[in-house]
Design a protein around this motif. Structure first.
Motif, mmCIF file in Angstrom:
data_model
loop_
_atom_site.group_PDB
_atom_site.id
_atom_site.type_symbol
_atom_site.label_atom_id
_atom_site.label_comp_id
_atom_site.label_asym_id
_atom_site.label_seq_id
_atom_site.Cartn_x
_atom_site.Cartn_y
_atom_site.Cartn_z
ATOM 1 N N ALA A 23 1.379 1.549 3.480
ATOM 2 C CA ALA A 23 0.793 0.409 2.787
ATOM 3 C C ALA A 23 -0.068 0.890 1.627
ATOM 4 O O ALA A 23 -0.724 1.939 1.709
ATOM 5 C CB ALA A 23 -0.042 -0.448 3.730
ATOM 6 N N LEU A 24 -0.037 0.119 0.555
ATOM 7 C CA LEU A 24 -0.959 0.288 -0.570
ATOM 8 C C LEU A 24 -1.939 -0.874 -0.512
ATOM 9 O O LEU A 24 -1.535 -2.039 -0.503
ATOM 10 C CB LEU A 24 -0.194 0.275 -1.901
ATOM 11 N N ILE A 25 -3.231 -0.559 -0.468
ATOM 12 C CA ILE A 25 -4.267 -1.580 -0.283
ATOM 13 C C ILE A 25 -5.153 -1.596 -1.521
ATOM 14 O O ILE A 25 -5.845 -0.613 -1.810
ATOM 15 C CB ILE A 25 -5.090 -1.293 0.987
ATOM 16 N N VAL A 26 -5.120 -2.702 -2.259
ATOM 17 C CA VAL A 26 -5.802 -2.782 -3.557
ATOM 18 C C VAL A 26 -6.772 -3.949 -3.592
ATOM 19 O O VAL A 26 -6.683 -4.892 -2.795
ATOM 20 C CB VAL A 26 -4.782 -2.919 -4.708
ATOM 21 N N GLY A 56 9.485 -1.489 6.366
ATOM 22 C CA GLY A 56 8.227 -1.864 7.001
ATOM 23 C C GLY A 56 7.011 -1.449 6.199
ATOM 24 O O GLY A 56 5.932 -1.213 6.760
ATOM 25 N N CYS A 57 7.146 -1.351 4.880
ATOM 26 C CA CYS A 57 6.042 -0.969 3.994
ATOM 27 C C CYS A 57 5.582 -2.199 3.206
ATOM 28 O O CYS A 57 6.374 -3.108 2.941
ATOM 29 C CB CYS A 57 6.478 0.143 3.048
ATOM 30 N N GLU A 58 4.324 -2.216 2.804
ATOM 31 C CA GLU A 58 3.787 -3.440 2.213
ATOM 32 C C GLU A 58 2.580 -3.135 1.318
ATOM 33 O O GLU A 58 1.898 -2.127 1.496
ATOM 34 C CB GLU A 58 3.377 -4.408 3.335
ATOM 35 N N ILE A 59 2.343 -4.049 0.369
ATOM 36 C CA ILE A 59 1.151 -3.989 -0.487
ATOM 37 C C ILE A 59 0.204 -5.104 -0.050
ATOM 38 O O ILE A 59 0.613 -6.258 0.110
ATOM 39 C CB ILE A 59 1.525 -4.156 -1.966
ATOM 40 N N GLY A 96 2.680 -2.482 12.382
ATOM 41 C CA GLY A 96 3.110 -1.108 12.600
ATOM 42 C C GLY A 96 2.811 -0.157 11.454
ATOM 43 O O GLY A 96 3.367 0.952 11.410
ATOM 44 N N ILE A 97 1.952 -0.564 10.539
ATOM 45 C CA ILE A 97 1.571 0.323 9.430
ATOM 46 C C ILE A 97 0.806 1.519 9.992
ATOM 47 O O ILE A 97 -0.152 1.368 10.743
ATOM 48 C CB ILE A 97 0.685 -0.419 8.404
ATOM 49 N N ASN A 98 1.227 2.722 9.600
ATOM 50 C CA ASN A 98 0.552 3.913 10.136
ATOM 51 C C ASN A 98 0.054 4.901 9.083
ATOM 52 O O ASN A 98 -0.478 5.962 9.410
ATOM 53 C CB ASN A 98 1.462 4.637 11.138
#
Length: 333
Positions: free
Chosen positions: A184-187, A214-217, A238-240
């Motif tokens: 994940a990218l968290i902005v 299963g990837c997300e921003i 399930g972000i790890n």
């Protein structure tokens, strides 16, 4: 004679020179004979004469002041960046006026105009983005402007940054090499140019190139509580492995994960992208994309001195090196 009563006229009379000569000596003009300069300086010292900065500015159309615009005076990222600006300003004998645009009771363009009304010789602008209001306000003036750690979305203003795409790609590779495939990218603001034109495309390209699922921003994560409250959603999906653009959000995320029994970094890895002192004082210490904050500020201020003195710039957009500092929040295989 009280020193506050001493004028340039008094110095000129005592030194038996013209007021123009005193002015040249005070302003460092070399077109004065040594013996005359020494005589004037002796009188200045004896009378305790203090040049009037306002009057000097009116006469020369310069105030030897620089405006520094920051979004948040309490943010360590901008505080550390400002240190580099201040040191170079002192070296080149400029004073700094700081204005914050955090208080939204006053529109940003009004804050900027208020600063420009003080007749500053130049402006350094620091934020995650150059807003349309700020850009328009700057375009209405001939005052030199340099962006420090700020992506403008256009090429009009000189700037100093790092290569955010390259930095994030290297960080994502670290997570993937550690076996973390749900990333994940968290902005704080997905639409800010620093994210929209750099971090988001880098993240999307990396996910596509490595065929990850299963990837997300995640957008709008700006402070400690935002990070703390986000972790349950990440765990559910399930972000790890994550990159977080703000250190306080990273710490909130870290504490939330630990409070809920996750093992960091075995179960969950965090890389923060601001690298202020916060990242190193928490435990486990955070792996960081270390930006040279002091250098970003120092180089920006040096660029501004060149613009204010009509020296020209060798490069309009300077990219400084970064480091990926591996700490305890990643496995570091």
């Amino acid at each position: 004679m009280h020193k506050q009563d001493v004028t340039i006229y008094d110095v000129a009379r005592e030194a038996k020179v013209s007021m123009a000569t005193v002015s040249r000596v005070v302003n460092g003009n070399n077109n004065v004979r040594k013996e005359t300069r020494d005589r004037v300086m002796e009188v200045i010292k004896r009378l305790h004469y203090q040049p009037n900065a306002v009057a000097q500015g009116l006469a020369s159309k310069r105030t030897t002041t620089v405006g520094l615009i920051v979004p948040d005076l309490t943010n360590l990222y901008f505080a550390e960046l400002s240190k580099g600006i201040d040191d170079i300003a002192v070296l080149y004998k400029y004073n700094i006026i700081i204005s914050s645009v955090e208080n939204r009771l006053m529109k940003e363009d009004a804050v900027i105009q208020g600063l420009l009304n003080k007749q500053v010789d130049g402006v350094i602008y620091m934020s995650n983005k150059l807003s349309d209001e700020a850009a328009e306000a700057f375009k209405r003036t001939n005052t030199p402007v340099v962006l420090a750690g700020t992506v403008a979305g256009n090429e009009n203003f000189p700037s100093v940054n790092i290569d955010y795409k390259k930095a994030d790609t290297e960080a994502l590779n670290l997570l993937l090499n550690d076996g973390k495939k749900h990333l994940a990218l968290i902005v704080g603001d997905k639409n800010a140019p620093i994210n929209a034109e750099n971090r988001v495309p880098a993240f999307e390209k990396f996910i596509e190139d490595n065929e990850l699922e299963g990837c997300e921003i995640f957008d709008g994560i700006k402070d400690y509580s935002d990070g703390y409250n986000l972790y349950p959603e990440l765990a559910k999906k399930g972000i790890n492995g994550v990159i977080v653009t703000k250190d306080l959000s990273s710490v909130g995320l870290l504490n939330s994960a630990l409070d809920r029994g996750a093992k960091v970094p075995e179960d969950f890895e965090i890389i923060t992208a601001s690298a202020t002192q916060i990242a190193s004082v928490v435990r486990p210490a955070l792996t960081t994309i270390k930006q040279p904050l002091y250098d970003l500020g120092a180089v920006a201020m040096r660029m501004l001195t060149k613009l204010m003195n009509d020296e020209g710039l060798d490069e309009k957009h300077i990219v400084l090196p970064y480091e990926l500092i591996k700490k305890q929040s990643t496995l570091n295989k």
